[in-house]
Design a protein around this motif. Structure first.
Motif, PDB file in Angstrom:
ATOM      1  N   TYR A  42     -29.786  86.436  45.788  1.00  0.00           N
ATOM      2  CA  TYR A  42     -29.215  87.355  46.792  1.00  0.00           C
ATOM      3  C   TYR A  42     -27.904  87.951  46.284  1.00  0.00           C
ATOM      4  N   LEU A  43     -27.034  87.095  45.742  1.00  0.00           N
ATOM      5  CA  LEU A  43     -25.749  87.562  45.233  1.00  0.00           C
ATOM      6  C   LEU A  43     -25.915  88.575  44.110  1.00  0.00           C
ATOM      7  N   ARG A  44     -26.828  88.299  43.229  1.00  0.00           N
ATOM      8  CA  ARG A  44     -27.014  89.205  42.096  1.00  0.00           C
ATOM      9  C   ARG A  44     -27.636  90.523  42.546  1.00  0.00           C
ATOM     10  N   GLY A  45     -28.382  90.483  43.631  1.00  0.00           N
ATOM     11  CA  GLY A  45     -28.858  91.726  44.230  1.00  0.00           C
ATOM     12  C   GLY A  45     -27.715  92.550  44.794  1.00  0.00           C
ATOM     13  N   LEU A  46     -26.754  91.873  45.447  1.00  0.00           N
ATOM     14  CA  LEU A  46     -25.569  92.568  45.942  1.00  0.00           C
ATOM     15  C   LEU A  46     -24.794  93.198  44.789  1.00  0.00           C
ATOM     16  N   ALA A  47     -24.618  92.422  43.703  1.00  0.00           N
ATOM     17  CA  ALA A  47     -23.859  92.922  42.562  1.00  0.00           C
ATOM     18  C   ALA A  47     -24.496  94.173  41.972  1.00  0.00           C
ATOM     19  N   SER A  48     -25.803  94.178  41.859  1.00  0.00           N
ATOM     20  CA  SER A  48     -26.495  95.342  41.305  1.00  0.00           C
ATOM     21  C   SER A  48     -26.299  96.577  42.179  1.00  0.00           C
ATOM     22  N   GLU A  49     -26.311  96.379  43.495  1.00  0.00           N
ATOM     23  CA  GLU A  49     -26.127  97.513  44.398  1.00  0.00           C
ATOM     24  C   GLU A  49     -24.690  98.028  44.346  1.00  0.00           C
ATOM     25  N   ILE A  50     -23.722  97.127  44.255  1.00  0.00           N
ATOM     26  CA  ILE A  50     -22.322  97.553  44.128  1.00  0.00           C
ATOM     27  C   ILE A  50     -22.158  98.433  42.893  1.00  0.00           C
ATOM     28  N   GLU A  51     -22.755  98.008  41.800  1.00  0.00           N
ATOM     29  CA  GLU A  51     -22.662  98.793  40.563  1.00  0.00           C
ATOM     30  C   GLU A  51     -23.403 100.114  40.680  1.00  0.00           C
ATOM     31  N   ARG A  52     -24.536 100.111  41.349  1.00  0.00           N
ATOM     32  CA  ARG A  52     -25.264 101.374  41.547  1.00  0.00           C
ATOM     33  C   ARG A  52     -24.421 102.382  42.321  1.00  0.00           C
ATOM     34  N   LEU A  53     -23.600 101.870  43.240  1.00  0.00           N
ATOM     35  CA  LEU A  53     -22.738 102.737  44.043  1.00  0.00           C
ATOM     36  C   LEU A  53     -21.439 103.099  43.324  1.00  0.00           C
ATOM     37  N   GLY A  54     -21.270 102.655  42.096  1.00  0.00           N
ATOM     38  CA  GLY A  54     -20.094 103.014  41.322  1.00  0.00           C
ATOM     39  C   GLY A  54     -19.037 101.938  41.221  1.00  0.00           C
ATOM     40  N   GLY A  55     -19.245 100.799  41.881  1.00  0.00           N
ATOM     41  CA  GLY A  55     -18.284  99.711  41.791  1.00  0.00           C
ATOM     42  C   GLY A  55     -18.336  99.031  40.425  1.00  0.00           C
ATOM     43  N   ARG A  56     -17.242  98.402  40.048  1.00  0.00           N
ATOM     44  CA  ARG A  56     -17.157  97.718  38.758  1.00  0.00           C
ATOM     45  C   ARG A  56     -16.962  96.225  38.979  1.00  0.00           C
ATOM     46  N   ILE A  57     -17.726  95.432  38.247  1.00  0.00           N
ATOM     47  CA  ILE A  57     -17.636  93.977  38.339  1.00  0.00           C
ATOM     48  C   ILE A  57     -17.333  93.438  36.949  1.00  0.00           C
ATOM     49  N   TYR A  58     -16.262  92.670  36.860  1.00  0.00           N
ATOM     50  CA  TYR A  58     -15.851  92.085  35.578  1.00  0.00           C
ATOM     51  C   TYR A  58     -15.996  90.572  35.651  1.00  0.00           C
ATOM     52  N   GLU A  59     -16.772  90.016  34.721  1.00  0.00           N
ATOM     53  CA  GLU A  59     -16.949  88.572  34.628  1.00  0.00           C
ATOM     54  C   GLU A  59     -16.044  88.003  33.541  1.00  0.00           C
ATOM     55  N   ARG A  60     -15.866  86.658  33.610  1.00  0.00           N
ATOM     56  CA  ARG A  60     -14.972  85.972  32.669  1.00  0.00           C
ATOM     57  C   ARG A  60     -13.622  86.668  32.635  1.00  0.00           C
ATOM     58  N   SER A  61     -13.169  87.108  33.799  1.00  0.00           N
ATOM     59  CA  SER A  61     -11.936  87.886  33.942  1.00  0.00           C
ATOM     60  C   SER A  61     -11.094  87.309  35.069  1.00  0.00           C
ATOM     61  N   ALA A  62     -10.603  86.102  34.859  1.00  0.00           N
ATOM     62  CA  ALA A  62      -9.814  85.429  35.888  1.00  0.00           C
ATOM     63  C   ALA A  62      -8.505  86.170  36.133  1.00  0.00           C
ATOM     64  N   ALA A  63      -8.163  86.346  37.394  1.00  0.00           N
ATOM     65  CA  ALA A  63      -6.864  86.928  37.738  1.00  0.00           C
ATOM     66  C   ALA A  63      -5.784  85.928  37.361  1.00  0.00           C
ATOM     67  N   ALA A  64      -4.838  86.374  36.529  1.00  0.00           N
ATOM     68  CA  ALA A  64      -3.799  85.472  36.031  1.00  0.00           C
ATOM     69  C   ALA A  64      -2.434  85.744  36.646  1.00  0.00           C
ATOM     70  N   GLY A  65      -2.239  86.922  37.189  1.00  0.00           N
ATOM     71  CA  GLY A  65      -0.965  87.275  37.790  1.00  0.00           C
ATOM     72  C   GLY A  65      -1.135  88.454  38.720  1.00  0.00           C
ATOM     73  N   CYS A  66      -0.219  88.598  39.658  1.00  0.00           N
ATOM     74  CA  CYS A  66      -0.324  89.730  40.568  1.00  0.00           C
ATOM     75  C   CYS A  66       1.056  90.157  41.063  1.00  0.00           C
ATOM     76  N   GLU A  67       1.192  91.445  41.267  1.00  0.00           N
ATOM     77  CA  GLU A  67       2.381  92.041  41.861  1.00  0.00           C
ATOM     78  C   GLU A  67       1.938  92.704  43.157  1.00  0.00           C
TER      79      GLU A  67
END
Length: 426
Positions: free
Chosen positions: A185-210
């Motif tokens: 189910y999750l991977r189906g959601l991910a595919s649709e997000i990308e089809r709509l133009g969204g970007r998903i980055y894996e192995r990309s842990a958030a390390a800091g934020c402002e």
């Protein structure tokens, strides 16, 4: 791909590897966490035309979202009466309606996106391990009166005709609830997000934020994201990036195992395709998979994850105690996952500060409540509704740290003892 070895990873329908963030990108909203809450939020924002980016430390669905029991049913980790004491009776009713809406959202999303790998199977039976049919009848009447939601009462004979155990008494069957393959189910959601133009980055842990300015910046080891809005959806795997969020929940481990392929033996105990859960706190939950060839069994909670061998032994003890006829059924695989529990046992959904949102702490009821939580956060960001404010009484309260974990474990042992005495008295 850096997934744990589970039944869901072994039967994953698609295995796309998504890129690592290695540059500076700009978007409307950046979402930290690629589980159920994060992807639902991203999907709804992308559907509305927003540019979204999702940062996932491992792979889509790596955490509890992709390795749970797969149950999709209304309700929260705590009951309506406790919710009403904190938020008021009318708010409690509205929140239960939201949980029903979450179930419908997941079902409709599977149908709309044609996520065949989710393999939804309708029906969930909740059973008592002591004799008290009148309480179930009263609950069924209350649900129909308050929400028009119908539950089917099963007497002991009906329960034991499909669940062949003398541990069970009466039950309620929910024909609208269902169970499914959560990772597909999750991977189906991910595919649709990308089809709509969204970007998903894996192995990309958030390390800091402002987060203080109008423009938010989230950095990873190799890149960063500039956005107007940030959403934290990291659940039980929240690190030190957001201290306020990390202090507000307890990471609780739950366990699942998968049997060998033995349909005839399994059929001597379980003669229904419905998912099953008992009434104990952190009780057993299980369902047949692969058309009844295998049994997926979950339960138990601890404040720290055990080894696969130890957790398999614990779950087998529970299974055999319920179904002695399954003593020879072998276990092929066992795994654990970290859920996030708030002290009040309710999801934490809202805006922490202007442009910074959170959607977490689903306490074992994530497949319906993450769906509605993500939907409400998206509505809030888009200015479509302020329904997320229903969760305001259940805020980011301190969960107690190490002392909170100790209290949680002691409370669980106490509840186990109460369950034991209640069953013996039945």
């Amino acid at each position: 791909m850096s997934y744990p070895d589970t039944y869901y990873t072994q039967t994953m329908a698609e295995r796309k590897v998504r890129p690592v963030l290695s540059e500076t990108v700009e978007c409307d909203t950046v979402i930290i966490g690629g589980g159920l809450a994060g992807l639902t939020t991203a999907l709804q924002l992308a559907r509305a035309g927003q540019a979204v980016a999702v940062l996932e430390a491992e792979s889509v669905g790596f955490g509890a979202s992709g390795r749970n029991g797969g149950f999709v049913s209304p309700g929260f980790a705590t009951g309506d009466d406790k919710i009403a004491r904190i938020a008021g009776r009318e708010a409690a009713r509205q929140m239960h309606r939201l949980s029903i809406e979450g179930v419908n959202f997941v079902r409709e999303t599977i149908e709309t996106l044609k996520i065949e790998g989710a393999k939804p199977q309708h029906g969930l039976i909740s059973v008592l391990r002591y004799d008290d049919g009148e309480s179930l009848k009263a609950h069924s009447r209350a649900m129909e009166h308050a929400y028009g939601y119908q539950l089917e009462y099963l007497d002991s004979h009906q329960v034991r005709s499909v669940l062949k155990s003398n541990r069970y008494f009466q039950g309620l069957r929910d024909p609208d609830a269902f169970h499914m393959h959560p990772l597909n189910y999750l991977r189906g959601l991910a595919s649709e997000i990308e089809r709509l133009g969204g970007r998903i980055y894996e192995r990309s842990a958030a390390a800091g934020c402002e987060l203080s300015g109008a423009e938010k910046i989230v950095s990873t080891a190799k890149g960063r994201v500039r956005a107007r809005t940030v959403v934290f959806t990291t659940g039980g795997y929240t690190g030190s990036l957001n201290g306020r969020l990390k202090r507000s929940f307890l990471p609780i481990a739950t366990y699942v195992m998968l049997s060998e392929e033995a349909p005839d033996l399994i059929g001597t105990a379980i003669a229904t395709s419905d998912a099953v859960g008992d009434n104990r706190r952190a009780g057993d939950y299980y369902r047949l998979v692969e058309g009844g060839k295998r049994l997926l069994w979950g339960g138990r909670i601890t404040t720290r994850a055990a080894s696969p061998a130890a957790l398999a032994a614990e779950l087998r003890r529970e299974m055999i105690g319920t179904y002695p006829q399954l003593r020879e059924l072998k276990t092929e695989l066992a795994w654990s996952g970290l859920m996030s529990y708030a002290r009040h046992l309710m999801p934490q959904v809202g805006e922490m500060q202007p442009g910074v949102w959170h959607c977490t702490a689903f306490g074992g009821h994530g497949l319906n409540t993450t769906a509605i939580g993500g939907k409400l956060v998206a509505e809030g960001i888009l200015g479509q509704s302020d329904r997320y404010k229903l969760f305001k009484p259940f805020g980011l309260v301190w969960a107690g740290g190490f002392a909170g974990l100790a209290v949680a474990q002691l409370t669980y042992w106490k509840l186990q003892a109460q369950d034991w005495w209640r069953e013996r008295a039945a």
